[in-house]
Design an enzyme around this catalytic site. Structure first.
Site, PDB file in Angstrom:
ATOM      1  N   LYS A 132       0.834  -1.201   0.000  1.00  0.00           N
ATOM      2  CA  LYS A 132       0.000   0.000   0.000  1.00  0.00           C
ATOM      3  C   LYS A 132       0.875   1.259   0.000  1.00  0.00           C
ATOM      4  CE  LYS A 132      -4.099   1.619   2.645  1.00  0.00           C
ATOM      5  NZ  LYS A 132      -4.920   1.325   3.854  1.00  0.00           N
TER       6      LYS A 132
ATOM      7  N   SER B  89      -9.988   1.175   2.761  1.00  0.00           N
ATOM      8  CA  SER B  89      -9.086   2.073   2.064  1.00  0.00           C
ATOM      9  C   SER B  89      -8.005   1.365   1.248  1.00  0.00           C
ATOM     10  CB  SER B  89      -8.394   2.981   3.083  1.00  0.00           C
ATOM     11  OG  SER B  89      -7.541   2.225   3.928  1.00  0.00           O
TER      12      SER B  89
ATOM     13  N   SER C 155     -10.290  -1.638   6.673  1.00  0.00           N
ATOM     14  CA  SER C 155      -9.637  -1.297   5.409  1.00  0.00           C
ATOM     15  C   SER C 155      -8.892  -2.431   4.727  1.00  0.00           C
ATOM     16  CB  SER C 155      -8.683  -0.113   5.609  1.00  0.00           C
ATOM     17  OG  SER C 155      -9.449   1.076   5.731  1.00  0.00           O
TER      18      SER C 155
END
Ligand SMILES: [Mg+2]
Ligand SMILES: [Zn+2]
Lengths: 480, 472, 96
Positions: free
Chosen positions: B68, B143, B167
């Protein structure tokens, strides 16, 4: 102004002390002063994205040592909070500090009670550089993060002080104490000791506190006193004029010695404290407490008592040696070495004669005079093997070149003459050469004796004992 | 070469070790895939044409990984999906990424995300939304949507993301892959750009449960740079269970009632039946405070975020807007650099901490957090795992929820209680509803990762989900 | 419902600058979210201890041993307005 006597000042101090740890509070950057700007930083103390703080064990130990030395209550469970505010000296825009669970609570030093001691991190340094040209020539500053993250202990007193002098004396006592504990350099000029003052005035005798103002930036003992005196006078004036004192923070200007209100941003008062989620609680274990205790040296109060008790020194001498450890240490060596000398005599030779010769804050250990030499000299004086005045000459030699007192006495022929014929002969010679004074003495004026002692001492280079000389003069002039 | 892309990471690793598969071939196959990303899942792709070197005995055997955006990577853009960090290259690498690389998973790519991990759709990414490989008109969840989409679409064999309120689990569910949020403290947060420090936790995105265990095993561990890291009491083992005999599943009314889409609920109930066939006991239960979790979460997370994001001030790195004075420097930079959702949460969190409101909001939320943790503690006396749908719905269309914050927040309804209690939970693909993936969430007591993985492995086998469609 | 003044005050605390529409919209959105959030006001929580952390860990301390700091050029590499030695900012109080 006599009318101010109707009011008394009530003063509390907030002291920030930089701890002398090897590394910073929450990262492993070296904690040293005076390096090139921004050469002592890392992701943590720069507040880079993703960086996390880790508490310096030594900082906690120093905090505990201070708490023990200042008779605080040590927290069983202490946590850090975030104090949120935007300013270029604060890279994370919050200071990791302590809020409602400080490491140490209460306590006292001398006759001043402490409110608390908590640990936190120091801010970065802003250096003003004037117009930069970059941003439409507007004023700019440069941030140096070397100091950022230096461990700080914030010591807050109760409002137990009542004059600038008292504040100065107490801060001096705190400084000596902290220096002896060894947790800080406590150097006001280098900023490792910073003192703010909360000042209010109230009618003498009243017990309720008036509105207080906070005085900042008084970075020397002199400025601290100037600032407090100025503010006490200002507040007293206001009260006398029937005006109210408004709660505000005042900035001391060393140049003018005056105080001016700090531009207060309305939100400056909302720090939005909340528990620092990146850290866990500090709960001092037996091991941590033992280590802190072991690190504590003997403190001035205890040391002074010991000198009175074990060496039967008078209070003021005991205090002097307790608060000036270098003198204390030297005294203990000399007094122990002194077999024929009374420790009190040794103490006097140290504080009156040696210290005086070496100058104000000199460390006698660094001089040419060994404790053993001073002890021996004191012993010889006490044994009347040398007169006090001759001994002072011997001390001069020792200070100049060191050596052994006895050898010096031998070499310079400074040994006491006792009451031998040699001295009697010198006295007779002096009487002959001072017939007028001799007459006065014969006719009963003892006071005149002094006028003959001087010359005798001069002839004997101070080797003779003053009392002995006096006896001989009176005897030879039939006054004994 | 597509054959390579059909292998799970664990299979690929095994073949590399046995010499059946060339590490270079695996790297270049995925490198090509990554460069042809049409989902806008990747924020950066390695420019290495040859596979980076890997230790011979490295447990991950050279199977590349995507991480990420918010994981700091030395000299490589780490922007947390925000304009305020556009192009920002950190001088250091996050501990968990270093662990993966030294375990033999070279860095293939970085993935898009909602700005500072605030969102459930990856539409709050300053660099454009990521698309769901099952239907490019829909969101991948968030997310960590970029990581989920990348693994689902086979742009990377596996990836890591972060989970604060869901997330990892929610995007894994919406993309039809496995996502695991470890116990808080199992994985170091050092170098992970913070959203909510007391909740953030990194975890794996994988095609199956075995890969999840393998990747997790290389991520966990105590880190001297993270005071809140504990590691795991025992090493992570590869799961082997084929049944659920003796396993007691608790099904909380609060997370399986109204608000859950019928199709999702149907798939969930079907899997409960499967679980019973595998020998598990299934019993309805209660988590009385779960309905208040979202409220507590949307006070605690924004409060911590308001402080964590205060450092983006235009002084040391990142965006800086021209300014005459300090106040302008801060307000202009932050107003230009932060997106709408970030501003919303920073405002909410600042308000919750501001004087006069702390007790009513932040303080109260922390007490609710205590009650929620107590609910779970009580449950562990009776159950091995608490199960529920991972997300109340399937992937929604782009833009469908951007105008209604609370509707967007409801995506975390089933995942947030677990987060507040700091517990581990996995989301496994649970079949399709109207052709879109749904997720099955299984949460266990702190540090029960091995048992969760074992049970998930047994269920996974019974469900027999086929995710290959998303990799076409 | 948050007043315009409350929203402005919070924005000032957070160093955010909102246009009039943004201010308007923010007020409505926050109020909407707070309507849901304030339901926790109904709970009986008087003698409940707050949880700020789930980690059962104490004294995570670091030995006081220095490690090398970052090279200055690296430290200044991402600075928007660096000088030779540091980070330039408008002087406090400047231009206002
Ligand atoms: Mg302070
Ligand atoms: Zn540092």
């Amino acid at each position: 102004m006599s009318k101010t006597t109707e009011y008394e000042a009530v003063i509390g101090l907030e002291i920030h002390v930089q701890l002398a740890t090897k590394t910073k509070m929450f990262c492993s950057c070296a904690n040293v002063f005076g390096e090139e700007p921004n050469t002592l930083t890392c992701p943590v103390c720069l507040g880079l994205p993703g960086a996390l703080p880790v508490v310096n064990a030594r900082a906690i130990e120093y905090g505990l040592m201070m708490g023990m030395a200042l008779e605080c209550e040590l927290a069983e469970h202490s946590i850090f909070h975030r104090k949120n505010y935007f300013y270029p000296d604060s890279p994370k825009a919050y200071q990791i500090s302590q809020y409602d669970m400080p490491l140490c609570s209460g306590g006292r030093l001398g006759d001043v009670r402490l409110h608390r001691i908590h640990l936190e991190e120091d801010a970065a340094k802003l250096v003003h550089v004037g117009a930069s040209g970059r941003i439409h020539g507007s004023d700019s500053s440069v941030v140096d993060f070397n100091r950022c993250g230096t461990p700080l202990a914030e010591i807050v007193t109760e409002p137990d002080l009542h004059s600038a002098e008292q504040a100065r004396d107490w801060l001096t006592l705190l400084r000596v104490t902290l220096r002896q504990i060894g947790v800080s350099d406590v150097n006001m000029e280098e900023g490792s000791l910073r003192c703010d003052a909360n000042v209010s005035v109230r009618p003498k005798g009243s017990s309720k506190l008036g509105t207080k103002t906070e005085l900042k930036n008084m970075n020397s003992f002199r400025f601290l006193m100037q600032g407090i005196n100025a503010e006490v006078a200002r507040q007293t004036e206001l009260k006398l004029a029937g005006k109210r004192v408004s709660q505000e923070t005042l900035h001391f200007d060393p140049a003018t010695g005056s105080l001016s209100p700090l531009r207060s941003k309305e939100e400056a008062h909302d720090y939005r404290y909340f528990p620092e989620p990146d850290l866990v609680a500090v709960a001092p274990t037996e091991g941590m407490l033992a280590a802190a205790r072991a690190g504590l040296p003997e403190l001035p109060a205890a040391r002074s008592e010991r000198y009175e008790r074990d060496w039967s020194l008078p209070l003021d001498t005991a205090r002097l040696f307790a608060f000036r450890p270098e003198l204390g240490d030297y005294f203990e060596q000399a007094a122990t070495a002194a077999t024929e000398a009374d420790p009190r005599v040794v103490a006097n030779w140290l504080k009156d004669d040696l210290a005086a010769r070496l100058g104000a804050d000199a460390d006698p250990a660094a001089s040419n005079v060994t404790p053993q030499a001073l002890a021996k000299l004191a012993g010889l004086v006490q044994a009347r093997a040398v007169s006090s005045s001759a001994a002072r000459q011997v001390l001069d030699r020792l200070v100049e070149a060191g050596g052994d007192p006895e050898a010096i006495i031998e070499g310079e022929g400074l040994g006491a003459m006792g009451d031998g014929d040699e001295l009697a002969a010198v006295v007779a010679r002096v009487i002959e050469s001072h017939t007028a004074i001799a007459e006065q003495i014969r006719s009963g004026n003892d006071k005149a004796v002094g006028a003959l002692i001087g010359p005798v001492m001069r002839e004997t280079k101070g080797r003779a004992d003053g009392g002995e000389v006096r006896k001989l003069i009176l005897a030879q002039l039939g006054q004994a | 070469m597509t054959g390579v892309l059909d292998l799970t990471a664990a299979e690929a690793a095994a073949r590399i070790r046995s010499g059946e598969l060339d590490r270079e071939a695996l790297w270049s196959a995925y490198h090509e895939r990554a460069l042809s990303d049409r989902l806008h899942a990747l924020s950066w792709v390695s420019d290495e044409l040859n596979a980076p070197p890997v230790e011979d005995e490295a447990p991950l055997a050279g199977v590349p990984v995507a991480v990420k955006d918010l994981f700091c990577t030395n000299g490589i853009p780490s922007q947390a999906g925000s304009k305020i960090l556009e192009g920002y290259k950190p001088p250091y690498t996050a501990t968990v990424v270093e662990r993966l690389i030294s375990a033999g998973a070279p860095l293939l790519a970085k993935t898009h995300q909602d700005e500072f991990a605030m969102g459930s759709s990856t539409e709050n990414c300053a660099f454009g939304p990521t698309l769901n490989p099952w239907d490019t008109g829909r969101v991948p969840g968030g997310s960590s949507g970029g990581s989920a989409a990348a693994v689902a679409a086979g742009l990377a064999p596996w990836a890591i993301g972060t989970d604060t309120g869901g997330s990892i689990r929610q995007p894994a569910a919406l993309c039809g892959i496995v996502g695991l949020k470890p116990t808080y403290g199992a994985v170091s947060r050092y170098g992970m750009i913070a959203f909510a420090s007391s909740l953030d936790q990194a975890g794996p995105f994988t095609r199956d449960v075995t890969d999840s265990a393998l990747l997790l095993s290389a991520m966990v561990g105590k880190d001297p740079c993270d005071s809140t890291s504990l590691g795991l009491p025992e090493p992570v083992l590869l799961p082997s269970a084929a049944d659920l005999r003796g396993i007691r599943l608790g099904v909380p009314e609060e997370l399986t009632g109204e608000g859950i889409e019928p199709g999702v609920l149907k798939a969930f109930e079907a899997t409960l039946a499967l679980a019973e066939e595998l020998g598990a006991s299934v019993k309805r239960t209660r988590l009385p405070h779960a309905p208040h979790a979202l409220a507590a979460y949307y006070l605690i997370a924004p409060a911590e975020a308001s402080s964590n994001l205060a450092r983006y001030d235009g002084v040391r790195y990142g965006l800086r807007e021209p300014a005459e004075n300090l106040t302008e420097l801060y307000t202009r930079t932050r107003s230009a650099g932060f997106g709408a959702e970030v501003k919303r949460r920073v405002m909410l969190g600042t308000y919750a901490l501001s004087s006069g409101y702390y007790d009513a909001y932040y303080g109260r939320a922390q007490k609710v957090r205590t009650k929620i943790a107590e609910d779970f503690d009580r449950a562990w006396g009776e159950f091995d795992f608490i199960v529920s749908p991972t997300s109340p719905g399937v992937a929604f269309e782009l833009g469908a929820k951007t105008d209604d914050p609370w509707a967007m927040y409801l995506n975390d309804y089933c995942t947030v209680p677990v987060s507040l209690a700091g517990l581990p939970a996995i989301s496994i693909p649970n079949g399709l509803s109207d052709g879109l993936p749904t997720g099955f969430q299984m949460a266990g007591p702190a540090f029960s990762e091995n048992r969760i993985l074992d049970a998930a492995h047994a269920l996974e086998g019974a469900i027999g989900f086929d995710g290959s469609k998303a990799r076409q | 419902m948050l007043t315009r003044e409350q929203v402005l005050h919070v924005a000032r605390l957070a160093r955010l600058e909102l246009t009039d529409e943004e201010l308007e919209r923010m007020g409505e959105e926050l109020s909407g979210v707070l309507d849901h959030i304030e339901k926790i006001g109904e709970l009986e929580l008087d003698d409940v201890a707050p949880t700020s952390h789930v980690v059962a860990l104490e004294n995570a301390l670091r030995a006081d041993e220095p490690r090398p700091s970052l090279a200055r050029d690296l430290v200044l590499a991402e600075a928007p307005d660096p000088t030779e030695t540091g980070f330039r900012v408008p002087s406090p109080g400047a231009g206002s």
